[in-house]
Design an enzyme around this catalytic site. Structure first.
Site, PDB file in Angstrom:
ATOM      1  N   CYS A 126      15.775  18.953  89.387  1.00 33.94           N
ATOM      2  CA  CYS A 126      16.089  18.671  87.991  1.00 33.94           C
ATOM      3  C   CYS A 126      17.599  18.516  87.835  1.00 33.94           C
ATOM      4  O   CYS A 126      18.367  19.313  88.390  1.00 33.94           O
ATOM      5  CB  CYS A 126      15.574  19.802  87.101  1.00 33.94           C
ATOM      6  SG  CYS A 126      15.924  19.577  85.344  1.00 33.94           S
ATOM      7  N   HIS A 168       7.182  16.288  83.976  1.00 38.68           N
ATOM      8  CA  HIS A 168       8.490  16.943  84.045  1.00 38.68           C
ATOM      9  C   HIS A 168       9.317  16.649  82.792  1.00 38.68           C
ATOM     10  O   HIS A 168       9.870  17.569  82.169  1.00 38.68           O
ATOM     11  CB  HIS A 168       9.228  16.458  85.302  1.00 38.68           C
ATOM     12  CG  HIS A 168      10.567  17.070  85.510  1.00 38.68           C
ATOM     13  ND1 HIS A 168      10.861  17.892  86.575  1.00 38.68           N
ATOM     14  CD2 HIS A 168      11.723  16.971  84.810  1.00 38.68           C
ATOM     15  CE1 HIS A 168      12.122  18.280  86.511  1.00 38.68           C
ATOM     16  NE2 HIS A 168      12.674  17.730  85.452  1.00 38.68           N
ATOM     17  N   GLU A 169       9.386  15.384  82.406  1.00 39.17           N
ATOM     18  CA  GLU A 169      10.225  15.020  81.257  1.00 39.17           C
ATOM     19  C   GLU A 169       9.619  15.486  79.935  1.00 39.17           C
ATOM     20  O   GLU A 169      10.342  15.927  79.040  1.00 39.17           O
ATOM     21  CB  GLU A 169      10.474  13.512  81.245  1.00 39.17           C
ATOM     22  CG  GLU A 169      11.214  12.982  82.458  1.00 39.17           C
ATOM     23  CD  GLU A 169      12.516  13.707  82.739  1.00 39.17           C
ATOM     24  OE1 GLU A 169      13.178  14.167  81.782  1.00 39.17           O
ATOM     25  OE2 GLU A 169      12.876  13.839  83.928  1.00 39.17           O
ATOM     26  N   HIS A 172      10.373  19.107  79.331  1.00 38.66           N
ATOM     27  CA  HIS A 172      11.712  19.351  78.788  1.00 38.66           C
ATOM     28  C   HIS A 172      11.679  19.399  77.256  1.00 38.66           C
ATOM     29  O   HIS A 172      12.418  20.178  76.642  1.00 38.66           O
ATOM     30  CB  HIS A 172      12.674  18.246  79.219  1.00 38.66           C
ATOM     31  CG  HIS A 172      13.382  18.518  80.506  1.00 38.66           C
ATOM     32  ND1 HIS A 172      14.171  19.632  80.708  1.00 38.66           N
ATOM     33  CD2 HIS A 172      13.448  17.804  81.664  1.00 38.66           C
ATOM     34  CE1 HIS A 172      14.679  19.596  81.935  1.00 38.66           C
ATOM     35  NE2 HIS A 172      14.259  18.509  82.533  1.00 38.66           N
TER      36      HIS A 172
END
EC number: 3.5.1.88
Length: 214
Positions: A126, A168-169, A172
């Site tokens: 990351c 993953h995004e 966030h």
């Protein structure tokens, strides 16, 4: 203590970020903006400002380099992310990880859900946690729902590495870092991954470091 960005209106914050050319500074772990759910995008940025912000995210992603950047990673608590992966990897890696090219796209207010029960575990890093990687067990296939930067609805299934990037995004935007989902015993420096665990799968790392794969 709140983030120093918290009291600044979002449009003003974005204008301040865009006042200088080039990549935007990446916020790193420890900043509260990375640990709070981002606000849904409901037009807080006028279309011209949104377009400039999206382009700045794209420039930042390319410069890092990375395959995705979420708005909180540049200190903007909005549910917006950009993703892109040319997937310049050997065929062996492509086959093992399902790493196929992912064209540039903008994710506005994204959410995902697993498709089926199949799981996949690979080393993941990351931009907001520089210098480290860890093995993350994720759904191998997900259904993404969001809008693009023009407000058009997106409802699409992703598999392989693109599914990992989407998860993953989107995480966030919920205040979740990949480390929250990672196998703790797998945590390795970038140098250790390059020297020891660069194989297409983390099986050898699992055996040596003492953790299980799905």
């Amino acid at each position: 203590m709140s983030s120093p960005h918290a009291a600044v209106p979002l449009a003003q914050r974005v204008e301040e970020l865009l006042a200088t050319e080039g990549p935007l500074p990446i916020v790193t772990a420890g900043d509260p903006v990375l640990r709070s759910a981002a606000a849904p995008f409901t037009g807080q940025l006028e279309p011209a400002l949104l377009a400039r912000f999206v382009e700045a995210l794209r420039v930042t992603m390319h410069a890092a380099p990375g395959v995705g950047v979420a708005a909180p990673q540049v200190g903007v608590a909005l549910r917006i992310a950009v993703v892109e992966d040319p997937a310049p990897v050997p065929d062996e890696v492509r086959a093992a990880r399902g790493r196929v090219p992912l064209p540039f796209r903008v994710l506005v207010n994204p959410s995902y859900e697993p498709v089926g029960d199949r799981r996949a575990a690979f080393f993941e890093g990351c931009l907001s946690v520089p210098g480290w990687q860890a093995v993350v067990d994720r759904a191998a296939e997900v259904r993404l729902r969001c809008e693009d930067e023009h407000g058009r609805a997106v409802d699409e299934v992703f598999a392989g590495w693109p599914a990992r990037i989407v998860q993953h995004e989107t995480d966030h935007l919920d205040g979740t870092l990949y480390l929250d989902r990672a196998e703790p015993r797998s945590l390795s420096s970038n140098e250790a991954v390059a020297a020891r665990w660069a194989q297409p799968t983390p099986r050898r790392a699992a055996e040596a470091l003492g953790f299980e794969l799905p």
